[in-house]
Design a protein around this motif. Structure first.
Motif, PDB file in Angstrom:
ATOM      1  N   TYR A 198      15.742  20.303 -17.901  1.00 27.16           N
ATOM      2  CA  TYR A 198      15.258  21.216 -16.874  1.00 27.16           C
ATOM      3  C   TYR A 198      16.299  21.375 -15.764  1.00 27.16           C
ATOM      4  CZ  TYR A 198      12.571  23.033 -12.957  1.00 27.16           C
ATOM      5  OH  TYR A 198      12.154  23.784 -11.894  1.00 27.16           O
ATOM      6  N   PHE A 214       7.587  28.003  -9.273  1.00 25.78           N
ATOM      7  CA  PHE A 214       8.472  27.125  -8.524  1.00 25.78           C
ATOM      8  C   PHE A 214       7.754  25.921  -7.911  1.00 25.78           C
ATOM      9  CE2 PHE A 214      11.742  26.898  -5.021  1.00 25.78           C
ATOM     10  CZ  PHE A 214      12.764  26.561  -5.885  1.00 25.78           C
ATOM     11  N   SER A 215       6.608  26.209  -7.265  1.00 23.84           N
ATOM     12  CA  SER A 215       5.886  25.124  -6.585  1.00 23.84           C
ATOM     13  C   SER A 215       5.326  24.131  -7.599  1.00 23.84           C
ATOM     14  CB  SER A 215       4.760  25.691  -5.712  1.00 23.84           C
ATOM     15  OG  SER A 215       3.899  26.468  -6.501  1.00 23.84           O
ATOM     16  N   ARG A 244      14.366  35.817  -7.713  1.00 20.24           N
ATOM     17  CA  ARG A 244      13.522  35.353  -8.824  1.00 20.24           C
ATOM     18  C   ARG A 244      12.350  36.317  -9.034  1.00 20.24           C
ATOM     19  NH1 ARG A 244      14.250  29.603  -8.880  1.00 20.24           N
ATOM     20  NH2 ARG A 244      16.460  29.324  -8.471  1.00 20.24           N
ATOM     21  N   ARG A 274       3.022  17.528   1.348  1.00 13.53           N
ATOM     22  CA  ARG A 274       3.078  18.989   1.189  1.00 13.53           C
ATOM     23  C   ARG A 274       2.432  19.464  -0.108  1.00 13.53           C
ATOM     24  NH1 ARG A 274       8.951  19.909   3.921  1.00 13.53           N
ATOM     25  NH2 ARG A 274       8.247  19.343   5.992  1.00 13.53           N
ATOM     26  N   ARG A 275       2.283  18.555  -1.038  1.00 16.18           N
ATOM     27  CA  ARG A 275       1.621  18.952  -2.287  1.00 16.18           C
ATOM     28  C   ARG A 275       0.112  19.106  -2.080  1.00 16.18           C
ATOM     29  NH1 ARG A 275       5.071  15.468  -6.706  1.00 16.18           N
ATOM     30  NH2 ARG A 275       7.069  16.284  -6.005  1.00 16.18           N
ATOM     31  N   ILE A 308      12.562  26.772   0.937  1.00 11.80           N
ATOM     32  CA  ILE A 308      11.304  26.996   0.220  1.00 11.80           C
ATOM     33  C   ILE A 308      10.981  25.793  -0.668  1.00 11.80           C
ATOM     34  CG2 ILE A 308      10.167  28.465  -1.513  1.00 11.80           C
ATOM     35  CD1 ILE A 308      11.786  30.806  -0.199  1.00 11.80           C
ATOM     36  N   GLU A 317       8.399  33.427 -11.557  1.00 12.03           N
ATOM     37  CA  GLU A 317       9.235  32.273 -11.191  1.00 12.03           C
ATOM     38  C   GLU A 317       8.914  31.764  -9.795  1.00 12.03           C
ATOM     39  OE1 GLU A 317      13.237  33.163 -13.823  1.00 12.03           O
ATOM     40  OE2 GLU A 317      12.959  34.193 -11.910  1.00 12.03           O
ATOM     41  N   GLU A 359       6.684  23.586 -10.693  1.00 10.33           N
ATOM     42  CA  GLU A 359       7.832  22.873 -11.264  1.00 10.33           C
ATOM     43  C   GLU A 359       8.295  21.773 -10.323  1.00 10.33           C
ATOM     44  OE1 GLU A 359      10.568  26.055 -11.879  1.00 10.33           O
ATOM     45  OE2 GLU A 359       9.653  26.676 -13.767  1.00 10.33           O
ATOM     46  N   ALA A 360       8.261  22.085  -9.026  1.00  7.80           N
ATOM     47  CA  ALA A 360       8.694  21.101  -8.025  1.00  7.80           C
ATOM     48  C   ALA A 360       7.841  19.844  -8.084  1.00  7.80           C
ATOM     49  CB  ALA A 360       8.637  21.716  -6.639  1.00  7.80           C
ATOM     50  N   GLN A 361       6.629  19.997  -8.580  1.00  3.88           N
ATOM     51  CA  GLN A 361       5.738  18.840  -8.675  1.00  3.88           C
ATOM     52  C   GLN A 361       5.812  18.188 -10.054  1.00  3.88           C
ATOM     53  OE1 GLN A 361       1.811  19.588  -7.219  1.00  3.88           O
ATOM     54  NE2 GLN A 361       2.561  20.557  -5.367  1.00  3.88           N
ATOM     55  N   LYS A 410       8.435  34.254   2.680  1.00  6.14           N
ATOM     56  CA  LYS A 410       9.369  33.245   2.170  1.00  6.14           C
ATOM     57  C   LYS A 410       9.364  33.174   0.642  1.00  6.14           C
ATOM     58  CE  LYS A 410       9.731  30.259   6.202  1.00  6.14           C
ATOM     59  NZ  LYS A 410      10.852  30.962   6.830  1.00  6.14           N
ATOM     60  N   LEU A 411       9.643  34.312   0.037  1.00 10.63           N
ATOM     61  CA  LEU A 411       9.766  34.347  -1.427  1.00 10.63           C
ATOM     62  C   LEU A 411      11.250  34.378  -1.791  1.00 10.63           C
ATOM     63  CD1 LEU A 411       7.062  37.049  -2.245  1.00 10.63           C
ATOM     64  CD2 LEU A 411       6.827  34.581  -2.493  1.00 10.63           C
ATOM     65  N   LEU A 412      11.555  33.940  -3.002  1.00 10.57           N
ATOM     66  CA  LEU A 412      12.944  34.002  -3.463  1.00 10.57           C
ATOM     67  C   LEU A 412      13.173  35.371  -4.093  1.00 10.57           C
ATOM     68  CD1 LEU A 412      13.187  30.460  -5.042  1.00 10.57           C
ATOM     69  CD2 LEU A 412      14.310  31.275  -2.975  1.00 10.57           C
ATOM     70  N   TYR A 466       2.024  20.230   8.229  1.00 11.50           N
ATOM     71  CA  TYR A 466       2.732  20.045   6.958  1.00 11.50           C
ATOM     72  C   TYR A 466       4.011  19.220   7.114  1.00 11.50           C
ATOM     73  CZ  TYR A 466       5.350  24.440   8.064  1.00 11.50           C
ATOM     74  OH  TYR A 466       6.110  25.426   8.640  1.00 11.50           O
ATOM     75  N   PHE A 520      14.539  16.223  -6.661  1.00 12.43           N
ATOM     76  CA  PHE A 520      14.296  17.484  -7.367  1.00 12.43           C
ATOM     77  C   PHE A 520      15.171  18.601  -6.802  1.00 12.43           C
ATOM     78  CE2 PHE A 520      12.138  21.519  -7.965  1.00 12.43           C
ATOM     79  CZ  PHE A 520      11.782  21.484  -9.297  1.00 12.43           C
ATOM     80  N   ARG A 555       1.293  31.413  -4.803  1.00 16.98           N
ATOM     81  CA  ARG A 555       2.164  30.240  -4.865  1.00 16.98           C
ATOM     82  C   ARG A 555       1.546  29.056  -4.119  1.00 16.98           C
ATOM     83  NH1 ARG A 555       7.690  30.903  -1.898  1.00 16.98           N
ATOM     84  NH2 ARG A 555       6.305  30.679  -0.106  1.00 16.98           N
ATOM     85  N   VAL A 608       7.399  23.608  -0.605  1.00 18.15           N
ATOM     86  CA  VAL A 608       6.397  23.521  -1.674  1.00 18.15           C
ATOM     87  C   VAL A 608       6.268  22.086  -2.224  1.00 18.15           C
ATOM     88  CG1 VAL A 608       6.563  25.933  -2.344  1.00 18.15           C
ATOM     89  CG2 VAL A 608       7.998  24.249  -3.497  1.00 18.15           C
ATOM     90  N   ALA A 624       8.792  19.804  -2.968  1.00 19.00           N
ATOM     91  CA  ALA A 624       9.802  19.252  -3.884  1.00 19.00           C
ATOM     92  C   ALA A 624      10.422  18.013  -3.246  1.00 19.00           C
ATOM     93  CB  ALA A 624      10.876  20.300  -4.141  1.00 19.00           C
ATOM     94  N   PHE A 653       3.413  32.168   4.980  1.00 19.95           N
ATOM     95  CA  PHE A 653       4.126  32.591   6.191  1.00 19.95           C
ATOM     96  C   PHE A 653       4.057  34.095   6.390  1.00 19.95           C
ATOM     97  CE2 PHE A 653       6.040  28.743   4.581  1.00 19.95           C
ATOM     98  CZ  PHE A 653       6.148  27.957   5.706  1.00 19.95           C
TER      99      PHE A 653
END
Lengths: 221, 297
Positions: B6, A102-103, A94, A78-79, B206, A98, A105-107, A89-91, A49, B216, A150, B210, B212, A85
C-alpha cells in the motif's frame, strides 16, 4: 460526551481567544456554536479535535482528557471525531472516491471494507454517481457533501462542522443541514459553528453563543 | 506485506501525480551528486598520479670503485635487510651505459667512442609503499652513509620536500572542497524535497485531520525520498560516465599534465554504488528533515 472545564486560550498576553469557557454536551445532542467572527468558535472546535490545547482548563471527549493526550495519541482521538470545514479541505488531485476512501485508509481499513463504506457514504449524501469526478468538477454544495461523506465514513462519535454552509447559497445550505441532521438522528453528536442565525431559527437546537472569547449564552429552543 | 504494498503504491502514485516536481527532485539530486562525483573522480586520479610519482622514489648510491662479487653480495644482503627497502638492484658500469644509450635513442651516436666505464656503477634502492616519505628516504640515506660508507647518494631531497608539501596541500584542498560540496548537496537536496512537500502541504494537513498516524503519513514520503534518491544517484553515475567519456578523460589528462601512459580512470564499481547509496541516504534524510517541518499533529 464533550466536557469543557474553565477553558482559557491565549496566544499572547493581550490576545485571548477563549476566556473561562465551561460547556457540557451530551451524547446525541445537536449544538450550534454561534457568535461573530473572532468570537472563538473555531478555536473551541480545534480544541475538540486536538489541534489546539487550552492554556488553562480541561477538555474531556468521551471521558478522555484531551489536554493530557500525548501527541502520538491525537490521531486516535481524531478517528472518533469527524470534521467538516467551510473550505471543504478536499484533495483536488484525487477523485471523489479517493477523497472519501482516504480517511478509511488512514485508519488501516481493508480495501474491500473501504470500497463498501465509501459507496454507502456517497449514497447517503447523494453523490454515488460522481465517484470518479474530481472535486473541482463539482459545485460548492457537492464538494461539501463529499467532505461530509468523508467525515461520516469513519462512523465518528462526534461530528464537528466549522461554518459548513459559509460558502454556499441558502438552498444548498438547507441540503447540508439535512445531512447533518440525518447524522445526528443516527446517534452522532453534532457541534456546528455558524453565524447564520437564519439556519438556527429554521432548525432550532441548543445554541451556545460566544462573544470575544466568553460564553455569553447557552440556550435550549 | 499488504501495508508495504500500500505504501509503495501510494509513493509511486504520488510521484506519478506530480511528474514535474518528482523529476526536479531527481535531477537536482543527480546534479548535486554528480558534482561530488566529479570531485571524487579528480581526487581519485590525482591519487593514482601521485602514487605513480611515489613509486618512482628511489635512492641511488653511486660507487666509485666496482666491488668484487663477494663484496657486492654482502652489500646487497645488508641493504635488503633494511626494513624500508623493497628491491635493491646493482647497476654495473656497462649496464649504466647501455641504459643511457637506450634513453638517448636516436642521439645515441653521441656516445660513440666513449669507454664502457665512463659511467659509475650504482645501487638502486626501491622503497616500500609506507616508506616512500621524505623522512624514511633520509633515514635510508643516513644508514647507507654510516653503515656501508656510500657517500655519493642521490635521492632528490628538494623534490621530495616539494612533493610532500604538494600532497599535503592536495589533501587539505580535498577535505575543504569535498566537505563543501557534500554540504551543498545535502542543502540543495533537502530544500528541493521541502519544496515538493510544500506543494503537498494540503494533503499532509488533511491526512492529520482524518486521524492518520505519523507513520502512515510519513512512510510514503520517505519511500518517495528513497526512490528519488536512488534514481538521482543512478543519474549522477550516468552523468559522470558521460562527462568522463566525453570531457574529463582528455581534459584532465591535459590539466594534470599527466605522463604518457597514464589514463584518467572512471570511478570503481564500489564508488558508483556508494554514489547511488549516498543518493538514497540523502533522499531519506531530506524527506525526514522536511517532514519534521511540515507534519505537525
Amino acid at each position: 460526551m464533550i466536557q469543557l472545564f474553565n477553558i482559557c486560550k491565549s496566544y499572547s498576553k493581550e490576545n485571548s481567544a477563549l476566556k473561562d469557557v465551561s460547556v457540557h454536551i451530551q451524547k446525541g445532542e445537536f449544538v450550534y456554536l454561534t457568535g461573530p467572527s473572532g468570537a472563538g468558535k473555531t478555536t473551541l472546535l480545534k480544541m475538540l479535535y486536538g489541534a489546539e490545547r487550552p492554556t488553562r482548563g480541561q477538555v474531556l471527549i468521551n471521558g478522555q482528557n484531551v489536554t493530557r493526550l500525548r501527541r502520538s495519541r491525537v490521531p486516535y482521538l481524531r478517528r472518533q471525531v469527524g470534521v467538516v470545514f467551510q473550505d471543504y479541505k478536499l484533495l483536488n488531485s484525487r477523485t471523489v472516491y479517493e477523497n472519501v476512501a482516504f480517511s478509511l485508509e488512514a485508519q488501516g481499513k481493508k480495501r474491500y471494507e473501504v470500497a463498501q463504506k465509501v459507496y454507502q457514504c456517497l449514497k447517503k449524501v447523494g453523490l454515488e454517481h460522481k465517484l470518479k469526478s474530481k472535486p473541482l468538477e463539482l459545485s460548492g454544495g457537492e464538494q461539501q457533501r463529499v467532505a461530509i461523506a468523508r467525515a461520516l465514513a469513519v462512523d465518528p462519535l462526534i461530528l464537528l462542522a466549522d461554518e459548513p454552509s459559509g460558502n454556499l447559497d441558502a438552498e444548498v445550505s438547507l441540503d447540508i443541514m439535512e445531512l447533518l441532521k440525518g447524522a445526528n438522528a443516527r446517534g452522532t453528536t453534532v457541534v456546528m459553528a455558524t453565524h447564520d442565525l437564519h439556519l438556527c431559527h429554521l432548525f432550532p437546537r441548543r445554541t451556545i453563543h460566544l462573544e470575544a472569547g466568553r460564553l455569553v449564552n447557552d440556550s435550549m429552543p | 506485506m499488504e501495508a508495504i504494498r500500500y505504501f509503495l503504491f501510494r509513493s509511486l502514485r504520488n510521484m506519478a501525480s506530480s511528474p514535474l516536481l518528482c523529476s526536479a527532485a531527481i535531477l537536482t539530486m543527480g546534479v548535486a551528486l554528480a558534482a561530488v562525483g566529479v570531485f571524487l573522480l579528480v581526487v581519485l586520479n590525482l591519487q593514482n598520479l601521485t602514487k605513480d610519482w611515489r613509486d618512482d622514489i628511489q635512492v641511488v648510491a653511486y660507487m666509485d670503485k666496482v666491488p668484487s662479487a663477494t663484496e657486492l653480495d654482502e652489500v646487497l644482503q645488508k641493504v635488503k635487510a633494511f626494513p624500508e627497502v623493497e628491491t635493491a638492484i646493482f647497476v654495473s658500469k656497462t649496464d649504466a651505459l647501455q641504459r643511457f644509450t637506450k634513453r638517448l635513442g636516436e642521439d645515441s651516436d653521441l656516445l660513440t667512442g666513449l669507454r664502457a666505464d665512463v659511467l659509475p656503477a650504482s645501487l638502486e634502492l626501491q622503497l616500500k609503499g609506507e616508506y616512500q616519505t621524505r623522512n624514511a628516504v633520509q633515514q635510508v640515506a643516513d644508514r647507507l652513509k654510516s653503515e656501508l660508507k656510500l657517500e655519493d647518494l642521490q635521492y632528490g631531497k628538494d623534490w621530495l620536500e616539494q612533493f610532500e608539501s604538494f600532497t599535503t596541500l592536495l589533501e587539505l584542498v580535498g577535505v575543504v572542497l569535498g566537505g563543501f560540496l557534500v554540504f551543498a548537496a545535502v542543502f540543495i537536496v533537502s530544500n528541493t524535497i521541502k519544496l515538493t512537500l510544500y506543494a503537498r502541504r494540503d494533503e499532509l494537513e488533511i491526512m492529520t485531520l482524518v486521524g492518520a498516524t505519523l507513520r502512515f503519513i510519513k512512510t510514503p514520503f520517505i519511500i518517495e525520498g528513497l526512490l528519488q534518491g536512488i534514481l538521482g544517484g543512478v543519474l549522477a553515475v550516468v552523468i559522470l560516465y558521460g562527462l568522463h567519456h566525453f570531457v574529463l578523460k582528455d581534459g584532465l589528462q591535459v590539466l594534470l599534465l599527466t605522463p604518457a601512459g597514464f589514463t584518467i580512470e572512471f570511478l570503481p564499481r564500489e564508488m558508483q554504488l556508494a554514489i547511488a547509496a549516498a543518493g538514497a541516504f540523502l533522499g531519506v534524510l531530506g524527506s525526514l528533515l522536511a517532514l519534521r517541518r511540515f507534519v505537525r499533529i
